[in-house]
Design a protein around this motif. Sequence first.
Motif, PDB file in Angstrom:
ATOM      1  N   GLU A  78      44.875  32.578  37.256  1.00  0.00           N
ATOM      2  CA  GLU A  78      44.562  33.006  35.889  1.00  0.00           C
ATOM      3  C   GLU A  78      44.002  34.421  35.877  1.00  0.00           C
ATOM      4  N   VAL A  79      43.165  34.753  36.854  1.00  0.00           N
ATOM      5  CA  VAL A  79      42.621  36.118  36.965  1.00  0.00           C
ATOM      6  C   VAL A  79      43.731  37.105  37.300  1.00  0.00           C
ATOM      7  N   ALA A  80      44.619  36.717  38.250  1.00  0.00           N
ATOM      8  CA  ALA A  80      45.722  37.599  38.656  1.00  0.00           C
ATOM      9  C   ALA A  80      46.665  37.871  37.488  1.00  0.00           C
TER      10      ALA A  80
ATOM     11  N   SER B  67      41.226  25.082  42.934  1.00  0.00           N
ATOM     12  CA  SER B  67      40.644  26.368  43.337  1.00  0.00           C
ATOM     13  C   SER B  67      41.647  27.509  43.194  1.00  0.00           C
TER      14      SER B  67
ATOM     15  N   LYS C 220      45.918  37.739  34.253  1.00  0.00           N
ATOM     16  CA  LYS C 220      45.218  38.595  33.279  1.00  0.00           C
ATOM     17  C   LYS C 220      45.230  40.049  33.735  1.00  0.00           C
ATOM     18  N   ASN C 221      45.006  40.270  35.042  1.00  0.00           N
ATOM     19  CA  ASN C 221      44.960  41.641  35.573  1.00  0.00           C
ATOM     20  C   ASN C 221      46.336  42.292  35.611  1.00  0.00           C
ATOM     21  N   SER C 222      47.393  41.469  35.652  1.00  0.00           N
ATOM     22  CA  SER C 222      48.747  42.021  35.742  1.00  0.00           C
ATOM     23  C   SER C 222      49.315  42.423  34.386  1.00  0.00           C
TER      24      SER C 222
ATOM     25  N   GLU D  92      42.181  29.081  39.159  1.00  0.00           N
ATOM     26  CA  GLU D  92      41.321  30.183  38.695  1.00  0.00           C
ATOM     27  C   GLU D  92      41.797  31.523  39.253  1.00  0.00           C
ATOM     28  N   HIS D  93      42.171  31.551  40.539  1.00  0.00           N
ATOM     29  CA  HIS D  93      42.696  32.781  41.153  1.00  0.00           C
ATOM     30  C   HIS D  93      43.919  33.286  40.394  1.00  0.00           C
TER      31      HIS D  93
END
Length: 317
Positions: free
Chosen positions: A113-115, A107, A117-119, A110-111
Amino acid sequence: PQTDSKLPEGLSGSHTDWLTLNVGGRYFTTTRSTLVNKEPDSMLAHMFKDKGVWGNKQDHRGAFLIDRSPEYFEPILNYLRHGQLIVNDGINLLGVLEEARFFGIDSLIEHLEVAIKNSQPPEDHSPISRKEFVRFLLATPTKSELRCQGLNFSGADLSRLDLRYINFKMANLSRCNLAHANLCCANLERADLSGSVLDCANLQGVKMLCSNAEGASLKLCNFEDPSGLKANLEGANLKGVDMEGSQMTGINLRVATLKNAKLKNCNLRGATLAGTDLENCDLSGCDLQEANLRGSNVKGAIFEEMLTPLHMSQSVR
């Protein structure tokens, strides 16, 4: 007194035990329930679900030894405690992601991978200018192979530059000015050279396999390497190119597409043209002595005024 059977579900028995972890020399104190309950299928859960199941090794203080990075483990432990991803400044998210994958904290992956990408800053697809590239060239040792794979040089003026041995594989060089450039032994495999100008360029030993040079101008180019290294343009798209007056002794143009190309007065002595599409090509004045034209398509091609008589003992389409 309250017994284990009356405790809230999931906190009975060994799950209430406090324990200490020695992660890469740094100590963390937590509970068995923290390591087990949130991610019951993770490696950590399997390690500490039941006492002694994994035979986890302990140090002299009784702490369980885990040979991983403590700075990347800390955000993972905090996530298991409260369900939030909190990473201190200076901690590489990629390192935390690698640890999350190692411990099987699905869990959290995924958090992260998003962080990550956003950074990252938005990708800059704008073409590289001549000024930027020259600065890049000057900062690179001359003996180093310069890797420019997949870079975007579209429309750039790279004329008269020394580009020997540079790896331009899959690069975008469309509409570039490469006139008089030295591309000796450069790798242009699968590069986009459509509409570019390479007049008078040095292309000795160049690799242009499956490149796209449709509509490009390659007048008076030199593909001949005195050492015998042959230029390789196998499978290249050369539709409508102008290669008038180019020196191409021994060049490999096997299964290349040269439909409507201008090859007037070219030296193609000993060239490999097997399976090449030469439809409607202007080959007038060419030297094709010892060229291999087996299986080539010469429909509508012009062969008048050849310097050497064409002896095609092998069939052509």
